[in-house]
Scaffold this active site. Structure first.
Site, mmCIF file in Angstrom:
data_model
loop_
_atom_site.group_PDB
_atom_site.id
_atom_site.type_symbol
_atom_site.label_atom_id
_atom_site.label_comp_id
_atom_site.label_asym_id
_atom_site.label_seq_id
_atom_site.Cartn_x
_atom_site.Cartn_y
_atom_site.Cartn_z
ATOM 1 N N CYS A 1 0.738 -1.093 0.181
ATOM 2 C CA CYS A 1 0.016 -0.211 0.066
ATOM 3 C C CYS A 1 1.060 1.019 -0.020
ATOM 4 C CB CYS A 1 -0.819 -0.063 1.216
ATOM 5 S SG CYS A 1 -1.753 1.551 1.326
ATOM 6 N N PRO A 2 0.578 2.300 -0.893
ATOM 7 C CA PRO A 2 -0.646 2.370 -1.560
ATOM 8 C C PRO A 2 -0.058 2.266 -3.108
ATOM 9 C CG PRO A 2 0.737 4.623 -1.411
ATOM 10 C CD PRO A 2 1.447 3.457 -0.980
#
Lengths: 162, 74
Positions: free
Chosen positions: B13-14
């Site tokens: 993530c992201p």
């Protein structure tokens, strides 16, 4: 009465010029834009360092004191860690750790934010203090704005101060 | 239907979301995006987030071990 579809929106005031906090800013910004949010980043004060065109230390700005301050603050290549900075060594070590763990670095997060359409804005007042203009920033800065415009942009969304 | 592939099993993530979004934005009407992703956060949230942006999740199948294959179209 007119019904308005709720836009998912995240606005972040990027006040800090610290490496770790900027990682948080660009992680949230790129992630939110990638899942369909409208994202507005408003850089002010120390946060302006990360959007300077010159990534290292340089005498940008107008006036002796402004140029001196801008040199000391530098750009995105020398943003300090908020704790345990050790004279600037730690952000470099941290970047190395991020790379080896396959986590996006600050530089990559900034590029990702641009790629997914995050809107970048700069604060007019703090630019005035530091004697810098829009030309001293990366071309991705959409507009130089003030409080009123920021409130208008962030209306009906989430706002964070980092 | 032409199939494009995207492997985000090594991403975190992201960037899992960012890479999926960028590939989807380049997808044309007659193409399908095949995303390889891991169980947990990516498997729970990537299909949900692309659907909320108006894309169609055609299928989700286990590929091997904890890797899953998600097919997405416009």
């Amino acid at each position: 009465m007119e019904t308005r579809e709720k836009i998912k929106k995240l606005s972040i005031i990027g006040f800090s010029g610290d490496f770790d906090k900027l990682v948080a800013v660009f992680t949230l910004a790129s992630g939110a834009a990638a899942v369909g949010y409208e994202v507005n980043l408003f850089f002010t004060f120390w946060g302006l360092n990360v959007i300077k065109k010159k990534g290292g230390r340089s005498f940008v700005g107008k006036g002796f004191l402004a140029r001196f301050f801008n040199f000391l603050m530098g750009g995105k290549n020398n943003v300090p860690l908020s704790r345990l900075n050790f004279g600037g060594i730690s952000p470099k070590l941290m970047t190395g750790m991020m790379k080896s763990k396959n986590v996006a670095t600050l530089e990559e997060l900034i590029e990702a934010s641009k790629a997914v359409g995050v809107n970048f804005y700069a604060c007019e007042m703090s630019m005035h203090i530091l004697g810098i203009t829009k030309n001293d920033f990366i071309p991705d800065i959409k507009e130089v704005i003030g409080v009123a415009k920021f409130l208008e942009l962030s209306e009906d969304g989430e706002t964070l101060f980092i | 239907m032409k199939t494009k592939q995207l492997d985000i099993t090594h991403e975190h993530c992201p960037m899992t979301f960012v890479k999926t979004k960028i590939e989807l934005s380049k997808l044309s009407e007659d193409e399908v995006l095949e995303v390889l992703l891991l169980e947990g956060e990516p498997l729970t949230n990537i299909p949900k987030s692309v659907e909320s942006q108006g894309y169609k999740v055609l299928s989700i199948n286990q590929h091997q071990g904890n890797i899953h294959k998600v097919l997405i179209s416009k």
